[in-house]
Scaffold this motif. Sequence first.
Motif, short mmCIF file in Angstrom:
data_model
loop_
_atom_site.label_atom_id
_atom_site.label_comp_id
_atom_site.label_asym_id
_atom_site.label_seq_id
_atom_site.Cartn_x
_atom_site.Cartn_y
_atom_site.Cartn_z
N MET A 1 -78.51 23.98 -39.00
CA MET A 1 -79.77 23.34 -38.64
C MET A 1 -80.91 23.86 -39.51
O MET A 1 -81.80 23.10 -39.87
CB MET A 1 -80.08 23.60 -37.16
N ILE A 2 -80.88 25.14 -39.81
CA ILE A 2 -81.96 25.72 -40.62
C ILE A 2 -81.90 25.24 -42.06
O ILE A 2 -82.92 25.05 -42.71
CB ILE A 2 -81.89 27.26 -40.57
N SER A 3 -80.68 25.01 -42.57
CA SER A 3 -80.52 24.63 -43.98
C SER A 3 -80.98 23.20 -44.26
O SER A 3 -81.20 22.85 -45.41
CB SER A 3 -79.05 24.77 -44.38
N GLY A 4 -81.09 22.38 -43.24
CA GLY A 4 -81.45 20.98 -43.45
C GLY A 4 -80.25 20.08 -43.64
O GLY A 4 -80.39 18.87 -43.83
N GLU A 5 -79.06 20.65 -43.58
CA GLU A 5 -77.84 19.87 -43.80
C GLU A 5 -77.67 18.77 -42.75
O GLU A 5 -77.13 17.71 -43.04
CB GLU A 5 -76.62 20.80 -43.78
N LEU A 6 -78.13 19.01 -41.55
CA LEU A 6 -77.98 18.03 -40.47
C LEU A 6 -79.17 17.07 -40.38
O LEU A 6 -79.18 16.19 -39.51
CB LEU A 6 -77.81 18.75 -39.13
N SER A 7 -80.15 17.24 -41.25
CA SER A 7 -81.36 16.41 -41.15
C SER A 7 -81.79 15.87 -42.51
O SER A 7 -82.98 15.78 -42.78
CB SER A 7 -82.48 17.24 -40.52
N HIS A 8 -80.82 15.55 -43.32
CA HIS A 8 -81.10 14.97 -44.64
C HIS A 8 -82.08 15.81 -45.45
O HIS A 8 -83.00 15.28 -46.08
CB HIS A 8 -81.61 13.54 -44.52
N GLY A 9 -81.91 17.14 -45.38
CA GLY A 9 -82.74 18.04 -46.18
C GLY A 9 -84.02 18.50 -45.51
O GLY A 9 -84.70 19.38 -46.04
#
Length: 90
Positions: A1-9
């Motif tokens: 979640m922190i990396s942005g992988e689940l939210s298109h960056g």
Amino acid sequence: MISGELSHGDKNLFRPLVDSLLTKDDYMLLADYQSYIDCQDTVSLAYANQEAWTRMSILNVARIWQFSSDRSIRDYCSDIWKTWPVSIEL
């Protein structure tokens, strides 16, 4: 979640959720997470053996007769709360 992988960056989309979990985890979600992962790994291994999985599934259904919500409540009342039913005359 922190990396942005689940939210298109978008690294900030889940930031409030992550901060909440890390600072005020009222429901202890992260405290039990490792045991959840460990259990899921065990389930995945069991499922990989289809013959054993089928046997466990059939036995689980066959043993369900032992469960009764009424009995469970009665046992909880007597064993945990030390209470017993009260007779009501109609």
